[in-house]
Motif scaffolding. Structure first.
Motif, mmCIF file in Angstrom:
data_model
loop_
_atom_site.group_PDB
_atom_site.id
_atom_site.type_symbol
_atom_site.label_atom_id
_atom_site.label_comp_id
_atom_site.label_asym_id
_atom_site.label_seq_id
_atom_site.Cartn_x
_atom_site.Cartn_y
_atom_site.Cartn_z
ATOM 1 N N LEU A 1 0.830 -1.206 0.000
ATOM 2 C CA LEU A 1 0.000 0.000 0.000
ATOM 3 C C LEU A 1 0.867 1.259 0.000
ATOM 4 N N ASP A 2 1.973 1.237 0.739
ATOM 5 C CA ASP A 2 2.897 2.375 0.721
ATOM 6 C C ASP A 2 3.477 2.588 -0.675
ATOM 7 N N LEU A 3 3.842 1.499 -1.361
ATOM 8 C CA LEU A 3 4.365 1.618 -2.729
ATOM 9 C C LEU A 3 3.306 2.176 -3.677
ATOM 10 N N ALA A 4 2.060 1.735 -3.520
ATOM 11 C CA ALA A 4 0.978 2.231 -4.370
ATOM 12 C C ALA A 4 0.784 3.730 -4.174
ATOM 13 N N ARG A 5 0.897 4.192 -2.930
ATOM 14 C CA ARG A 5 0.760 5.626 -2.654
ATOM 15 C C ARG A 5 1.876 6.438 -3.307
ATOM 16 N N GLN A 6 3.027 5.786 -3.540
ATOM 17 C CA GLN A 6 4.158 6.456 -4.181
ATOM 18 C C GLN A 6 4.070 6.400 -5.710
ATOM 19 N N GLY A 7 3.014 5.760 -6.241
ATOM 20 C CA GLY A 7 2.817 5.727 -7.683
ATOM 21 C C GLY A 7 3.197 4.419 -8.358
ATOM 22 N N PHE A 8 3.637 3.429 -7.592
ATOM 23 C CA PHE A 8 3.963 2.136 -8.188
ATOM 24 C C PHE A 8 2.675 1.370 -8.488
ATOM 25 N N MET A 9 2.696 0.573 -9.557
ATOM 26 C CA MET A 9 1.553 -0.271 -9.890
ATOM 27 C C MET A 9 1.671 -1.582 -9.114
ATOM 28 N N ILE A 10 0.645 -1.912 -8.363
ATOM 29 C CA ILE A 10 0.626 -3.127 -7.559
ATOM 30 C C ILE A 10 -0.527 -3.991 -8.052
ATOM 31 N N SER A 11 -0.268 -5.270 -8.240
ATOM 32 C CA SER A 11 -1.306 -6.189 -8.693
ATOM 33 C C SER A 11 -1.461 -7.306 -7.674
ATOM 34 N N MET A 12 -2.671 -7.448 -7.162
ATOM 35 C CA MET A 12 -2.956 -8.510 -6.189
ATOM 36 C C MET A 12 -4.259 -9.179 -6.596
#
Length: 89
Positions: free
Chosen positions: A65-76
């Motif tokens: 979630l922290d990475l997503a807030r920084q603009g990274f694309m996360i797929s779960m």
């Protein structure tokens, strides 16, 4: 999903399901085949009347979630394996 630094191949592992893993050449294949591999594994467990375990809590969700807030694309993928309905011949 992990990438081997030497071979460059990607490995996807489902830790709650021992033996359920794939190794492929690139990220696109890993993303594409992970769901198919999981589905096939669950199908075979159901066919063999094996116990399908409940998923463990995700220990890294706060990190993702922290990475997503920084603009990274996360797929779960969240899959409720308890509600699968198997019918076999």
């Amino acid at each position: 999903m992990e990438r081997d630094k030497i071979s460059g191949k990607y490995t996807v592992v489902f830790p709650d399901l021992p033996g359920c893993a794939i190794e492929v050449e690139d990220f696109i294949q890993a993303y594409y085949w992970a769901g198919t591999r999981l589905g096939f594994h669950l199908y075979m467990m159901g066919r063999e009347h094996e116990h399908i375990p409940e998923a463990n809590p995700c220990p890294y969700c706060h990190y993702w979630l922290d990475l997503a807030r920084q603009g990274f694309m996360i797929s779960m993928a969240l899959i409720n394996v308890v509600k699968f309905n198997y019918s076999f011949m």
